[in-house]
Scaffold this active site. Structure first.
Site, PDB file in Angstrom:
ATOM      1  N   LYS A   1      47.713  44.835  47.712  1.00  0.00           N
ATOM      2  CA  LYS A   1      48.783  45.028  47.118  1.00  0.00           C
ATOM      3  C   LYS A   1      48.825  45.449  45.586  1.00  0.00           C
ATOM      4  O   LYS A   1      48.120  44.968  44.106  1.00  0.00           O
ATOM      5  CB  LYS A   1      48.800  43.387  46.682  1.00  0.00           C
ATOM      6  CG  LYS A   1      50.747  43.214  46.195  1.00  0.00           C
ATOM      7  CD  LYS A   1      51.601  42.096  45.392  1.00  0.00           C
ATOM      8  CE  LYS A   1      51.187  42.428  43.791  1.00  0.00           C
ATOM      9  NZ  LYS A   1      52.107  43.012  43.454  1.00  0.00           N
TER      10      LYS A   1
ATOM     11  N   CYS B   1      41.460  47.935  30.160  1.00  0.00           N
ATOM     12  CA  CYS B   1      40.970  47.114  29.761  1.00  0.00           C
ATOM     13  C   CYS B   1      40.321  47.117  28.905  1.00  0.00           C
ATOM     14  O   CYS B   1      39.702  45.711  28.277  1.00  0.00           O
ATOM     15  CB  CYS B   1      40.433  46.086  31.146  1.00  0.00           C
ATOM     16  SG  CYS B   1      39.375  47.330  32.397  1.00  0.00           S
TER      17      CYS B   1
ATOM     18  N   GLU C   1      38.712  40.731  37.253  1.00  0.00           N
ATOM     19  CA  GLU C   1      38.141  41.714  36.341  1.00  0.00           C
ATOM     20  C   GLU C   1      39.621  41.521  35.385  1.00  0.00           C
ATOM     21  O   GLU C   1      40.813  42.309  35.431  1.00  0.00           O
ATOM     22  CB  GLU C   1      37.592  43.642  36.467  1.00  0.00           C
ATOM     23  CG  GLU C   1      37.294  43.968  35.926  1.00  0.00           C
ATOM     24  CD  GLU C   1      38.222  44.474  35.243  1.00  0.00           C
ATOM     25  OE1 GLU C   1      38.486  44.188  33.971  1.00  0.00           O
ATOM     26  OE2 GLU C   1      38.658  46.467  35.293  1.00  0.00           O
TER      27      GLU C   1
ATOM     28  N   GLY D   1      44.766  35.776  36.212  1.00  0.00           N
ATOM     29  CA  GLY D   1      43.683  35.284  37.199  1.00  0.00           C
ATOM     30  C   GLY D   1      43.335  34.216  37.106  1.00  0.00           C
ATOM     31  O   GLY D   1      42.332  33.754  38.132  1.00  0.00           O
TER      32      GLY D   1
ATOM     33  N   GLU E   1      44.854  41.393  23.585  1.00  0.00           N
ATOM     34  CA  GLU E   1      44.863  42.111  23.891  1.00  0.00           C
ATOM     35  C   GLU E   1      45.912  42.987  24.051  1.00  0.00           C
ATOM     36  O   GLU E   1      46.906  42.610  24.612  1.00  0.00           O
ATOM     37  CB  GLU E   1      44.324  41.798  25.167  1.00  0.00           C
ATOM     38  CG  GLU E   1      44.141  43.257  26.004  1.00  0.00           C
ATOM     39  CD  GLU E   1      43.604  43.539  27.789  1.00  0.00           C
ATOM     40  OE1 GLU E   1      44.183  42.603  28.260  1.00  0.00           O
ATOM     41  OE2 GLU E   1      42.951  43.440  28.763  1.00  0.00           O
TER      42      GLU E   1
ATOM     43  N   GLY F   1      43.684  42.662  36.158  1.00  0.00           N
ATOM     44  CA  GLY F   1      44.468  42.780  35.693  1.00  0.00           C
ATOM     45  C   GLY F   1      45.077  41.237  34.312  1.00  0.00           C
ATOM     46  O   GLY F   1      43.580  41.375  34.285  1.00  0.00           O
TER      47      GLY F   1
HETATM   48  P1  NDP Z   1      49.509  41.504  35.786  1.00  0.00           P
HETATM   49  O1  NDP Z   1      48.210  40.977  35.568  1.00  0.00           O
HETATM   50  O2  NDP Z   1      50.573  40.128  35.399  1.00  0.00           O
HETATM   51  O3  NDP Z   1      49.612  42.441  36.676  1.00  0.00           O
HETATM   52  C1  NDP Z   1      47.769  42.812  37.338  1.00  0.00           C
HETATM   53  C2  NDP Z   1      48.839  42.943  38.868  1.00  0.00           C
HETATM   54  O4  NDP Z   1      48.854  41.800  39.702  1.00  0.00           O
HETATM   55  C3  NDP Z   1      50.185  43.518  39.819  1.00  0.00           C
HETATM   56  O5  NDP Z   1      49.876  43.886  41.022  1.00  0.00           O
HETATM   57  C4  NDP Z   1      51.076  42.549  39.238  1.00  0.00           C
HETATM   58  O6  NDP Z   1      51.791  41.899  40.330  1.00  0.00           O
HETATM   59  C5  NDP Z   1      49.937  40.988  40.015  1.00  0.00           C
HETATM   60  N1  NDP Z   1      50.106  39.403  39.996  1.00  0.00           N
HETATM   61  C6  NDP Z   1      50.814  39.658  38.571  1.00  0.00           C
HETATM   62  N2  NDP Z   1      51.769  37.629  39.518  1.00  0.00           N
HETATM   63  C7  NDP Z   1      50.849  37.337  39.667  1.00  0.00           C
HETATM   64  C8  NDP Z   1      50.880  36.366  40.271  1.00  0.00           C
HETATM   65  N3  NDP Z   1      51.365  35.329  40.363  1.00  0.00           N
HETATM   66  N4  NDP Z   1      49.453  36.401  41.568  1.00  0.00           N
HETATM   67  C9  NDP Z   1      49.217  37.462  42.569  1.00  0.00           C
HETATM   68  N5  NDP Z   1      48.910  38.392  41.107  1.00  0.00           N
HETATM   69  C10 NDP Z   1      50.311  38.842  40.564  1.00  0.00           C
HETATM   70  O7  NDP Z   1      49.429  42.200  34.092  1.00  0.00           O
HETATM   71  P2  NDP Z   1      51.483  42.437  33.686  1.00  0.00           P
HETATM   72  O8  NDP Z   1      51.237  43.623  34.796  1.00  0.00           O
HETATM   73  O9  NDP Z   1      52.178  41.275  34.041  1.00  0.00           O
HETATM   74  O10 NDP Z   1      50.513  43.324  32.599  1.00  0.00           O
HETATM   75  C11 NDP Z   1      50.239  42.338  31.331  1.00  0.00           C
HETATM   76  C12 NDP Z   1      49.564  41.774  30.215  1.00  0.00           C
HETATM   77  O11 NDP Z   1      48.461  42.194  31.387  1.00  0.00           O
HETATM   78  C13 NDP Z   1      48.712  43.822  29.649  1.00  0.00           C
HETATM   79  O12 NDP Z   1      50.157  43.206  28.798  1.00  0.00           O
HETATM   80  C14 NDP Z   1      47.706  43.786  29.483  1.00  0.00           C
HETATM   81  O13 NDP Z   1      47.017  42.881  28.375  1.00  0.00           O
HETATM   82  C15 NDP Z   1      47.299  42.737  30.312  1.00  0.00           C
HETATM   83  N6  NDP Z   1      46.399  43.862  31.936  1.00  0.00           N
HETATM   84  C16 NDP Z   1      45.094  44.329  32.225  1.00  0.00           C
HETATM   85  C17 NDP Z   1      44.995  44.615  33.051  1.00  0.00           C
HETATM   86  C18 NDP Z   1      43.194  44.530  32.950  1.00  0.00           C
HETATM   87  O14 NDP Z   1      42.986  45.655  33.508  1.00  0.00           O
HETATM   88  N7  NDP Z   1      42.372  44.309  32.650  1.00  0.00           N
HETATM   89  C19 NDP Z   1      45.850  45.701  34.089  1.00  0.00           C
HETATM   90  C20 NDP Z   1      46.778  45.183  33.453  1.00  0.00           C
HETATM   91  C21 NDP Z   1      47.766  44.353  32.721  1.00  0.00           C
HETATM   92  P3  NDP Z   1      53.532  43.111  39.777  1.00  0.00           P
HETATM   93  O15 NDP Z   1      52.438  44.519  38.927  1.00  0.00           O
HETATM   94  O16 NDP Z   1      54.526  42.622  41.129  1.00  0.00           O
HETATM   95  O17 NDP Z   1      53.870  41.761  38.860  1.00  0.00           O
END
Ligand code: NDP
Length: 510
Positions: free
Chosen positions: A213, A321, A287, A270, A418, A265
């Protein structure tokens, strides 16, 4: 063009008279000459008006027929509409993956799997320009980064893991490596194609099939990758791509027929995913976020360190990240280093992601821009000193100036949370022990950087830092052969290298 004055106009005036004008005035003044635009052609990408889900080797519409729009964050204009997967579609995708695991992909020898992975890698290289442009359009990252970093690294991950596919018998001496089965993979929006490669390449090399996804703001490169799978003749169902909202991600995680979950994410999601797999025997890698310390000692090569600091926090708009978002500088060189850094910031070009001159592109979404803006405002309110170079921002799109905070205390939100944006918080230290204490004083533990002339100091610091990756005299270096992952709230499990392969196999006694 919007124009904002430097936050420190008197400093600008002070330095303008003395500075050379061949490369810029420094101290926040915009450089006195402009780069001619060097736009990459958008028409190398043939965008479809509407994209379906990729399940069982075919493009299908979502159950219920709902769609969502992916926009270009640099223009706020729609790029394409994309099918929005439902829980029923997730079920179809997992079934397709299970069938492929039982009947086709899971039955292939390692040598045969390797051929497919090499083929995918080669197609990615052949179509690299198309992928780079699409990635920059959908995510907002500068074309020079998608062209020189994301796409080549994605291709090299497939190449590297292709090499392991027929060597699993030698990878884990004395053990037999078996695939886990169906892998559920959820990826973020900051490196869409690269995160896809980090997850799909080792999974396929080990003989698993996948349901992936992508993030809702960046589904397009994953859907173009679906075309690559077809082009490579990958057995149907081996890779399934299901864009959709976060909740659909959770139905993938909790699906009873999934054997492995891999997530990159936010720490918040997580945690939810951890809860979602608790009580099952699913394998899990997480991660998550980071708040890396980039530590500069007084014996460091300063000009080199400046480039490392800039790369550490302004690369990919700081939406990384492992970004070096906390700069720890030894007190004796702090003033000199900050002056040099301000000069360097004045030369950073913010703007059109598809312009080959652009250093900092668009923030990925309105929500992320609001989050960055709110955290920066909190830094000012809590008493840190804000510095932003004078630079023009495009009228439309989600842009944010490269930002530097000095006078930062460990208790400030900008030093603890972050931000995921082009915002650097500078703190100082006097002794190596103080640097270690400050660097480790965070719930995260993903990465860190050390800048010093002394090898012995590097080794000493590395042994004391609670970070999964520590770069020495460099930052943000990635290689498919090298594992990456974190401690504490940055998650667990490693991606890349043999460690990344390990996360997709079950080891049995011979
Ligand atoms: P998220 O953790 O929400 O998104 C990462 C992925 O998880 C996306 O594919 C998202 O889908 C999916 N997701 C969201 N909610 C769920 C759920 N309940 N169950 C399973 N999968 C889910 O990151 P955000 O885009 O909301 O960003 C928020 C903050 O997270 C950022 O500001 C940053 O600080 C951090 N972040 C960290 C990352 C890293 O690499 N460590 C990467 C991205 C964000 P969808 O896009 O459809 O919501």
């Amino acid at each position: 063009m919007r124009h904002m004055a430097s936050s420190d106009d008197s400093a600008v005036a002070r330095s303008a008279a003395a500075a050379p004008n061949s490369w810029g005035f420094g101290d926040g003044q915009a450089i006195p000459w402009d780069y001619a635009p060097a736009p990459e052609a958008r028409d190398i990408v043939s965008l479809k008006e509407r994209y379906g889900l990729f399940i069982g080797g075919r493009e299908v519409q979502a159950t219920g027929g709902e769609t969502f729009v992916s926009i270009d964050p640099s223009t706020e204009l729609p790029l394409a509409s994309v099918a929005k997967a439902t829980a029923a579609d997730i079920d179809k995708a997992v079934r397709a993956a299970r069938r492929a695991y039982r009947r086709s992909w899971g039955q292939l020898s390692g040598k045969e799997r390797a051929k497919y992975l090499f083929r995918i890698s080669r197609i990615l290289q052949e179509r690299s320009r198309e992928f780079a442009v699409l990635e920059s359009m959908d995510s907002g990252k500068p074309i020079k980064e998608s062209r020189d970093v994301d796409v080549p690294l994605a291709a090299s991950h497939f190449w590297y893991y292709a090499g392991w596919a027929d060597k699993l018998d030698y990878a884990f001496p004395g053990r037999v490596a078996r695939p886990l089965g169906v892998a559920a993979q959820i990826i973020p929006w900051n490196f869409p194609l690269l995160m896809l490669a980090w997850k799909i390449a080792p999974a396929l090399a080990a003989g698993n099939t996948v349901v992936l996804k992508p993030a809702s703001t960046t589904p397009l490169s994953a859907l173009l990758f679906a075309e690559v799978c077809t082009q490579a003749d990958l057995p149907p169902g081996t890779v399934n791509i299901v864009p959709g909202p976060g909740e659909v991600g959770m139905s993938l995680v909790t699906h009873a027929d999934v054997d492995k979950v891999a997530f990159t994410g936010s720490t918040e999601i997580g945690r939810k995913i951890y809860r979602g797999v608790a009580g099952t025997d699913k394998a899990l890698t997480l991660e998550l976020g980071g708040k890396a310390a980039n530590i500069v000692f007084d014996d460091a090569p300063l000009d080199q360190a400046i480039e490392g600091i800039v790369n550490g926090i302004y690369f990919n708009q700081g939406e990384v990240c492992c970004a070096g978002s906390r700069l720890l500088v030894q007190e004796s060189i702090a003033e000199t280093l900050i002056d040099k850094l301000k000069d360097r910031l004045a030369t950073i070009r913010v703007g059109d992601p598809l312009d080959k001159n652009t250093d900092v592109g668009a923030i990925n979404s309105k929500a992320q821009l609001e989050k960055i803006t709110e955290l920066v405002a909190s830094g000012v309110a809590e008493g840190a000193e804000l510095y932003q170079p004078a630079c023009d921002l495009p009228e439309r799109g989600y842009f944010f100036r490269p930002t530097l905070f000095t006078n930062v205390a460990m208790s400030h939100r900008i030093a603890a949370e972050e931000i995921f944006g082009p915002v650097l918080s500078v703190l100082t230290f006097r002794t190596p022990d103080e640097a270690v204490e400050k660097a480790n004083n965070t719930p995260y533990g993903l990465s860190a950087g050390i800048w010093t002339d002394k090898g012995s100091r590097i080794l000493d610091m590395v042994s004391k830092m609670k970070a999964g990756v520590v770069w020495a005299n460099t930052f943000n270096r990635f290689d498919p052969t090298s594992p990456f992952g974190g401690y504490k709230e940055s998650g667990f499990g490693r991606e890349g290298g043999m460690h990344g392969l390990h996360a997709y196999v079950r080891l049995e006694d011979r």
